[in-house]
Design an enzyme around this catalytic site. Structure first.
Site, PDB file in Angstrom:
ATOM      1  N   ARG A   1      52.666  54.267  -5.339  1.00 27.37           N
ATOM      2  CA  ARG A   1      53.639  54.126  -6.367  1.00 27.37           C
ATOM      3  C   ARG A   1      53.350  55.195  -7.403  1.00 27.37           C
ATOM      4  NH1 ARG A   1      57.172  49.594  -5.202  1.00 27.37           N
ATOM      5  NH2 ARG A   1      57.216  49.121  -7.075  1.00 27.37           N
TER       6      ARG A   1
ATOM      7  N   ASP B   1      56.770  48.293 -21.141  1.00 27.52           N
ATOM      8  CA  ASP B   1      57.846  47.458 -20.325  1.00 27.52           C
ATOM      9  C   ASP B   1      58.474  47.925 -20.329  1.00 27.52           C
ATOM     10  OD1 ASP B   1      59.397  45.988 -19.284  1.00 27.52           O
ATOM     11  OD2 ASP B   1      58.267  45.964 -16.970  1.00 27.52           O
TER      12      ASP B   1
ATOM     13  N   TYR C   1      54.511  37.785 -17.805  1.00 24.19           N
ATOM     14  CA  TYR C   1      54.685  38.981 -17.337  1.00 24.19           C
ATOM     15  C   TYR C   1      55.229  39.686 -18.687  1.00 24.19           C
ATOM     16  CZ  TYR C   1      55.987  44.121 -16.440  1.00 24.19           C
ATOM     17  OH  TYR C   1      56.490  45.218 -16.111  1.00 24.19           O
TER      18      TYR C   1
END
Length: 248
Positions: A17, A143, A156
């Protein structure tokens, strides 16, 4: 003694990925690559073989679960043994799954905090001396939900928020020898376990200013820039998200 001018970069979670694309682009830029994986041995071997076919002796692999006590130091030792040096580190390895309030347990904590925060911290600590000596660089894959939480994923998001803070703190700790930056992806590569259905994906794209998904190459190009072409940038986190974080 290693006399090659090509820098050596360790990319964690690089067998598949986004991590694999980061490894390929850094390799294309002339670096020697160490592909780290946890369980994806076959994919890692294929990636390394492909890079070595292009440039013999330019890639190797190491294995280890960075969430386990002592394993980051062991992975660091194995990585240094590959080429005898290390010039860069990309902390990309990450677990991602939902943990709504009421469902969180110690196993989820160990996996999400371990892969997204603990692993990068202790791996960086183990390699800090080498990176200082080489005046190297670190890029952490953060993120956008580190700052704008995603409902249903509190653990997360907390782990990535910790990594964002760690990125800036390490930039302070390791200056002036080592630059430390981050890249925060938006909708790039959907989870393979169908955590997001078609309607959820469409809604995410609708809230992305560019009205489309990104792809792993978008992240890899940004990592490549921060690693090789940004000598006066440190302590920064670049959102590569099509404008999604500006519209949440």
């Amino acid at each position: 003694m290693d006399t090659s001018p090509a820098p050596v970069i360790l990319v964690t979670g690089a067998a598949r990925r986004v991590g694999a694309e980061i490894a390929r682009q850094l390799h294309d830029a002339g670096a020697r690559i160490i592909v780290h994986h946890r369980r994806s041995a076959a994919e890692a071997d294929t990636l390394v073989a492909g890079m070595n076919a292009l440039r013999p002796g330019s890639a190797a692999s190491v294995c280890g679960d960075l969430a386990i006590d002592g394993l980051p130091a062991a992975v660091a030792e194995a990585a240094l043994a590959c080429f005898g040096r290390l010039d860069g580190l990309v902390n990309n390895a990450s677990s991602f799954f939902p943990t709504p309030v009421g469902t969180m347990d110690e196993a989820a904590w160990g996996d999400l905090i371990g892969s997204n925060l603990k692993g990068p911290l202790f791996l960086t600590q183990a390699l800090a001396g080498e990176l200082r000596q080489r005046r190297g660089a670190i890029v952490n894959i953060v993120d956008i939900h580190a700052e704008r939480p995603l409902k249903g994923y509190p653990l997360y998001c907390a782990a990535k928020a910790g990594l964002a803070g760690l990125t800036r703190a390490l930039a302070v700790e390791l200056a002036p020898e080592v630059r430390v930056n981050g890249v925060s992806p938006g909708p790039i590569a959907w989870p393979e376990d169908d955590q997001f259905g078609a309607s959820e994906r469409a809604e995410i794209v609708r809230h992305t200013l560019l009205q489309r998904e990104g792809n792993p190459a978008d992240i890899a190009r940004s990592v490549r820039f921060l690693m090789f072409d940004a000598p006066y940038i440190t302590g920064q986190i670049l959102a590569v998200d099509g404008g999604r974080s500006a519209h949440l």
